[in-house]
Design a protein around this motif. Structure first.
Motif, PDB file in Angstrom:
ATOM      1  N   ILE A  36       0.866  -1.178   0.000  1.00  0.00           N
ATOM      2  CA  ILE A  36       0.000   0.000   0.000  1.00  0.00           C
ATOM      3  C   ILE A  36       0.902   1.227   0.000  1.00  0.00           C
ATOM      4  N   TYR A  37       0.579   2.210  -0.849  1.00  0.00           N
ATOM      5  CA  TYR A  37       1.396   3.417  -0.952  1.00  0.00           C
ATOM      6  C   TYR A  37       0.551   4.659  -0.687  1.00  0.00           C
ATOM      7  N   MET A  38       1.139   5.598   0.047  1.00  0.00           N
ATOM      8  CA  MET A  38       0.535   6.909   0.289  1.00  0.00           C
ATOM      9  C   MET A  38       1.648   7.845   0.730  1.00  0.00           C
ATOM     10  N   THR A  39       1.377   9.137   0.782  1.00  0.00           N
ATOM     11  CA  THR A  39       2.410  10.086   1.201  1.00  0.00           C
ATOM     12  C   THR A  39       2.606  10.025   2.714  1.00  0.00           C
ATOM     13  N   TYR A  40       3.713  10.622   3.183  1.00  0.00           N
ATOM     14  CA  TYR A  40       4.015  10.619   4.615  1.00  0.00           C
ATOM     15  C   TYR A  40       2.925  11.303   5.452  1.00  0.00           C
ATOM     16  N   THR A  67       3.643   1.750   2.791  1.00  0.00           N
ATOM     17  CA  THR A  67       4.933   2.357   2.456  1.00  0.00           C
ATOM     18  C   THR A  67       4.681   3.826   2.123  1.00  0.00           C
ATOM     19  N   ALA A  68       5.320   4.729   2.866  1.00  0.00           N
ATOM     20  CA  ALA A  68       5.156   6.162   2.626  1.00  0.00           C
ATOM     21  C   ALA A  68       6.100   6.619   1.523  1.00  0.00           C
ATOM     22  N   VAL A  69       5.636   7.552   0.696  1.00  0.00           N
ATOM     23  CA  VAL A  69       6.438   8.041  -0.429  1.00  0.00           C
ATOM     24  C   VAL A  69       6.488   9.564  -0.402  1.00  0.00           C
ATOM     25  N   ASP A  70       7.548  10.113  -0.971  1.00  0.00           N
ATOM     26  CA  ASP A  70       7.683  11.554  -1.155  1.00  0.00           C
ATOM     27  C   ASP A  70       7.078  11.966  -2.490  1.00  0.00           C
ATOM     28  N   LEU A  71       6.734  13.242  -2.595  1.00  0.00           N
ATOM     29  CA  LEU A  71       6.276  13.773  -3.874  1.00  0.00           C
ATOM     30  C   LEU A  71       7.386  13.669  -4.908  1.00  0.00           C
ATOM     31  N   LYS A  72       7.026  13.283  -6.101  1.00  0.00           N
ATOM     32  CA  LYS A  72       7.926  13.149  -7.253  1.00  0.00           C
ATOM     33  C   LYS A  72       8.999  12.074  -7.062  1.00  0.00           C
ATOM     34  N   GLN A 122       5.923   1.220 -12.187  1.00  0.00           N
ATOM     35  CA  GLN A 122       6.512   2.358 -11.477  1.00  0.00           C
ATOM     36  C   GLN A 122       5.426   3.381 -11.188  1.00  0.00           C
ATOM     37  N   ILE A 123       5.464   3.989  -9.994  1.00  0.00           N
ATOM     38  CA  ILE A 123       4.487   5.012  -9.630  1.00  0.00           C
ATOM     39  C   ILE A 123       5.213   6.271  -9.143  1.00  0.00           C
ATOM     40  N   ARG A 124       4.488   7.414  -9.207  1.00  0.00           N
ATOM     41  CA  ARG A 124       5.061   8.695  -8.775  1.00  0.00           C
ATOM     42  C   ARG A 124       3.926   9.589  -8.292  1.00  0.00           C
ATOM     43  N   ALA A 125       4.121  10.243  -7.150  1.00  0.00           N
ATOM     44  CA  ALA A 125       3.105  11.113  -6.559  1.00  0.00           C
ATOM     45  C   ALA A 125       3.372  12.567  -6.926  1.00  0.00           C
ATOM     46  N   TYR A 126       2.280  13.322  -7.119  1.00  0.00           N
ATOM     47  CA  TYR A 126       2.369  14.750  -7.405  1.00  0.00           C
ATOM     48  C   TYR A 126       1.464  15.530  -6.450  1.00  0.00           C
ATOM     49  N   TYR A 127       1.866  16.755  -6.160  1.00  0.00           N
ATOM     50  CA  TYR A 127       1.157  17.609  -5.207  1.00  0.00           C
ATOM     51  C   TYR A 127      -0.251  17.936  -5.718  1.00  0.00           C
ATOM     52  N   ALA A 128      -1.266  17.715  -4.853  1.00  0.00           N
ATOM     53  CA  ALA A 128      -2.656  17.892  -5.281  1.00  0.00           C
ATOM     54  C   ALA A 128      -3.369  19.039  -4.579  1.00  0.00           C
ATOM     55  N   GLY A 129      -2.711  19.708  -3.599  1.00  0.00           N
ATOM     56  CA  GLY A 129      -3.446  20.703  -2.820  1.00  0.00           C
ATOM     57  C   GLY A 129      -4.475  19.980  -1.958  1.00  0.00           C
ATOM     58  N   MET A 131      -1.825  13.365  -6.392  1.00  0.00           N
ATOM     59  CA  MET A 131      -2.234  12.708  -7.622  1.00  0.00           C
ATOM     60  C   MET A 131      -1.155  11.679  -7.938  1.00  0.00           C
ATOM     61  N   PHE A 132      -1.528  10.556  -8.533  1.00  0.00           N
ATOM     62  CA  PHE A 132      -0.542   9.505  -8.776  1.00  0.00           C
ATOM     63  C   PHE A 132      -0.450   9.142 -10.255  1.00  0.00           C
ATOM     64  N   TYR A 133       0.805   9.090 -10.710  1.00  0.00           N
ATOM     65  CA  TYR A 133       1.136   8.625 -12.057  1.00  0.00           C
ATOM     66  C   TYR A 133       1.625   7.189 -11.946  1.00  0.00           C
ATOM     67  N   ALA A 134       1.157   6.338 -12.827  1.00  0.00           N
ATOM     68  CA  ALA A 134       1.607   4.948 -12.863  1.00  0.00           C
ATOM     69  C   ALA A 134       1.939   4.578 -14.295  1.00  0.00           C
ATOM     70  N   CYS A 135       3.048   3.875 -14.492  1.00  0.00           N
ATOM     71  CA  CYS A 135       3.410   3.470 -15.848  1.00  0.00           C
ATOM     72  C   CYS A 135       3.900   2.026 -15.852  1.00  0.00           C
ATOM     73  N   VAL A 136       3.539   1.342 -16.902  1.00  0.00           N
ATOM     74  CA  VAL A 136       4.003  -0.011 -17.177  1.00  0.00           C
ATOM     75  C   VAL A 136       4.464  -0.028 -18.623  1.00  0.00           C
ATOM     76  N   GLU A 137       5.723  -0.388 -18.812  1.00  0.00           N
ATOM     77  CA  GLU A 137       6.329  -0.349 -20.149  1.00  0.00           C
ATOM     78  C   GLU A 137       6.163   1.056 -20.724  1.00  0.00           C
ATOM     79  N   ASP A 138       5.469   1.217 -21.851  1.00  0.00           N
ATOM     80  CA  ASP A 138       5.344   2.541 -22.468  1.00  0.00           C
ATOM     81  C   ASP A 138       3.959   3.143 -22.254  1.00  0.00           C
ATOM     82  N   SER A 139       3.187   2.603 -21.320  1.00  0.00           N
ATOM     83  CA  SER A 139       1.824   3.091 -21.066  1.00  0.00           C
ATOM     84  C   SER A 139       1.762   3.792 -19.718  1.00  0.00           C
TER      85      SER A 139
END
Length: 243
Positions: free
Chosen positions: A89-93, A132-137, A147-154, A161-169
């Motif tokens: 499970i993933y979320m910000t600190y 598992t806590a994650v930092d922005l970007k 692979q996933i990446r978090a972005y600031y949402a206010g 907001m979360f970006y997720a990518c697998v291969e080229d998608s």
């Protein structure tokens, strides 16, 4: 390329946010919320629908939580500790820090109302141990392909907001976000991305709202009028992070 979506909550309703996306065979659950308007089986997403993909422990690559509000996280201890999900499970600190407070408060409200307790205090603690806590970007490699990446949402402290990518998608899931900065939070920010799918909240999409200045002015007028007439003003603020 094959992307499939399974909407378990917040489709044409406010609450119970829970969307499962399958991208190149990798399944991600975005949010695991509850509906504040129900006290029966409609309170939580119908997780039995996941069975069409097989055993959810084997099927789900991870769960991603956007922020600590109950309509986005309220069903998480039930799904992990009662239904038995054991995956990451993933979320910000800040979300990880504040989520247990919200969940425990909700549990106490259930007990106080005499409702059937959906999960225990120990369930909440055990659930949060899986997070598992994650930092922005921060680029997080869930497994070899995902692979996933978090972005600031206010919105509230820790919201992402979360970006997720697998291969080229690539896909983005927003949860709640805010493009208007206020007195303690800035506007949402995200990189320019090449996406195959965007899933965004749209709670106020068709609503024209008064400016922040106009809303503050009307609020203060009501307070001044009450005090000037010798009254007292009580302002109940249940919404943690917005008060």
């Amino acid at each position: 390329m094959a992307i499939e979506c399974l909407v378990l909550g917040a489709g044409q309703e406010v609450g119970k946010s829970c969307v499962i996306v399958s991208i190149h065979g990798k399944m991600i659950m975005f949010d695991c919320g509850m509906h504040m308007g129900y006290s029966d089986h409609r309170r939580y997403p119908d997780f039995s629908h996941i069975s069409k993909f097989g055993d959810f422990n084997a099927a789900l690559s991870c769960i991603i939580i956007t922020h600590f509000h109950l309509d986005h996280i309220g069903a998480l201890p039930y799904f992990t500790e009662v239904c038995g999900h054991t995956g990451p499970i993933y979320m910000t600190y800040p979300t990880k820090a504040l989520a247990p407070l919200m969940l425990e408060d909700y549990r106490k409200v259930m007990v106080g109302r005499g409702e059937e307790q959906q999960f225990t205090h120990e369930n909440i603690l055990d659930c949060m141990k899986k997070v598992t806590a994650v930092d922005l970007k921060q680029n997080v490699q869930v497994d070899k392909e995902l692979q996933i990446r978090a972005y600031y949402a206010g919105h509230v402290l820790g919201a992402a907001m979360f970006y997720a990518c697998v291969e080229d998608s690539g896909i983005v899931y927003t949860g709640d976000y805010n493009m208007t900065p206020d007195r303690h939070l800035g506007a949402a920010q995200i990189d320019r991305l090449q996406l195959d799918l965007l899933i965004t909240e749209s709670t106020y999409a068709t609503t024209i709202r008064d400016s922040k200045y106009a809303r503050e002015r009307e609020f203060l007028k009501a307070v001044h009028k009450c005090v000037a007439n010798g009254g007292k003003v009580l302002i109940p603020t249940f919404a943690l992070g917005r008060a």
